[in-house]
Design an enzyme around this catalytic site. Structure first.
Site, PDB file in Angstrom:
ATOM      1  CB  CYS A 118      74.236 -24.734  74.821  1.00  0.00           C
ATOM      2  SG  CYS A 118      74.431 -23.039  74.265  1.00  0.00           S
ATOM      3  CB  CYS A 119      70.859 -26.970  71.275  1.00  0.00           C
ATOM      4  SG  CYS A 119      72.209 -26.773  70.097  1.00  0.00           S
ATOM      5  CB  CYS A 202      75.256 -20.414  67.411  1.00  0.00           C
ATOM      6  SG  CYS A 202      73.557 -20.465  68.001  1.00  0.00           S
ATOM      7  CB  CYS A 230      69.955 -27.690  67.469  1.00  0.00           C
ATOM      8  SG  CYS A 230      68.670 -27.289  66.307  1.00  0.00           S
TER       9      CYS A 230
HETATM   10 FE1  SF4 Z   1      74.438 -23.116  71.911  1.00  0.00          FE
HETATM   11 FE2  SF4 Z   1      73.838 -22.198  69.495  1.00  0.00          FE
HETATM   12 FE3  SF4 Z   1      75.912 -23.796  69.787  1.00  0.00          FE
HETATM   13 FE4  SF4 Z   1      73.416 -24.766  70.093  1.00  0.00          FE
HETATM   14  S1  SF4 Z   1      74.285 -23.990  68.200  1.00  0.00           S
HETATM   15  S2  SF4 Z   1      75.230 -25.151  71.369  1.00  0.00           S
HETATM   16  S3  SF4 Z   1      72.417 -22.943  70.948  1.00  0.00           S
HETATM   17  S4  SF4 Z   1      75.700 -21.738  70.708  1.00  0.00           S
END
Ligand code: SF4
Length: 236
Positions: A118-119, A202, A230
């Protein structure tokens, strides 16, 4: 030039102040340097110092699509205060659609691998686009923020990002110094900081911390401290 050769050519900026370093970066790289902001405390300090040196300095942000409303509010306040636009980079819609369709909307809680996926899609790939054409980027990393950041230098070769120069003018600042600059200059800051969030990312991956906890304890709190990056600030 290889990364090792580049490292040898870097100037020694360790004893320089943040102002001196940003003056140097502006004079050396001009339009080929940009400041990355996630609107954290360090970023608002750097924005203020950098814009005082160059009111047209390039600033960008990575909008993951999962940011808290308070982050958009401070983003807007900063744009109004300095009469600037901060360039946003978003994830590619098709990547996000495929990821959510495969793993669901809250995949980050499932495993470190899925959290990093996701990151990667929401932050790392947009960062790659933001850095295209640049010779250097500026970040608000500080050594005391995390175990993963204790070794950062004020100027480094960012091997994870094609050997671009990475500049960390606040590497040796303490949290107290950061707050001192913000208060002294009456800078806008994310209101979540007043509600127990020292580090803000996030929404689903950030929570407030308890007194005495590490300042990054609220980021990906379900993971071990060693994996808490991240992918934007990897040191190889
Ligand atoms: Fe996804 Fe943002 Fe969480 Fe990273 S920090 S896993 S980009 S929601």
């Amino acid at each position: 030039m290889s990364s090792k050769e580049k490292i040898k050519e870097l100037p020694d900026l360790e004893g320089k102040s943040a102002q001196e370093i940003l003056h140097w970066a502006n004079a050396t790289f001009g339009k080929r340097v940009a400041l990355a902001s996630s609107f954290g405390l360090e970023d608002v300090v750097l924005i203020d110092i950098f814009l005082k040196i160059n009111p047209k300095a390039r600033i960008f942000t990575l909008d993951t699509g999962r940011l808290p409303q308070e982050t958009y509010e401070v983003w807007e306040r900063i744009e109004k205060r300095y009469a600037i636009r901060i360039k946003p980079y978003f994830p590619q819609a098709k990547d996000v659609e495929r990821m959510v369709n495969t793993y669901g909307p809250n995949l980050f809680y499932e495993s470190v691998e899925l959290r990093k996926l996701c990151c990667r899609i929401r932050k790392v790939l947009p960062l790659n686009r933001a850095l295209k054409g640049l010779s250097a980027w500026i970040c608000g990393l500080r050594r005391e923020q995390a175990v993963t950041r204790q070794q950062i230098k004020k100027i480094e070769v960012d091997v994870a990002n094609k050997g671009i120069i990475k500049i960390n003018p606040l590497a040796d600042w303490t949290e107290k110094q950061v707050w001192g600059y913000i208060k002294e200059n009456d800078l806008p800051y994310n209101s979540l900081h007043d509600r127990g969030y020292p580090s803000i990312g996030c929404t689903p991956c950030t929570r407030p911390i308890k007194p005495g906890e590490d300042i990054r304890a609220g980021r990906w709190w379900w993971e071990s401290p060693e994996s808490k990056e991240c992918g934007l600030h990897c040191r190889l």
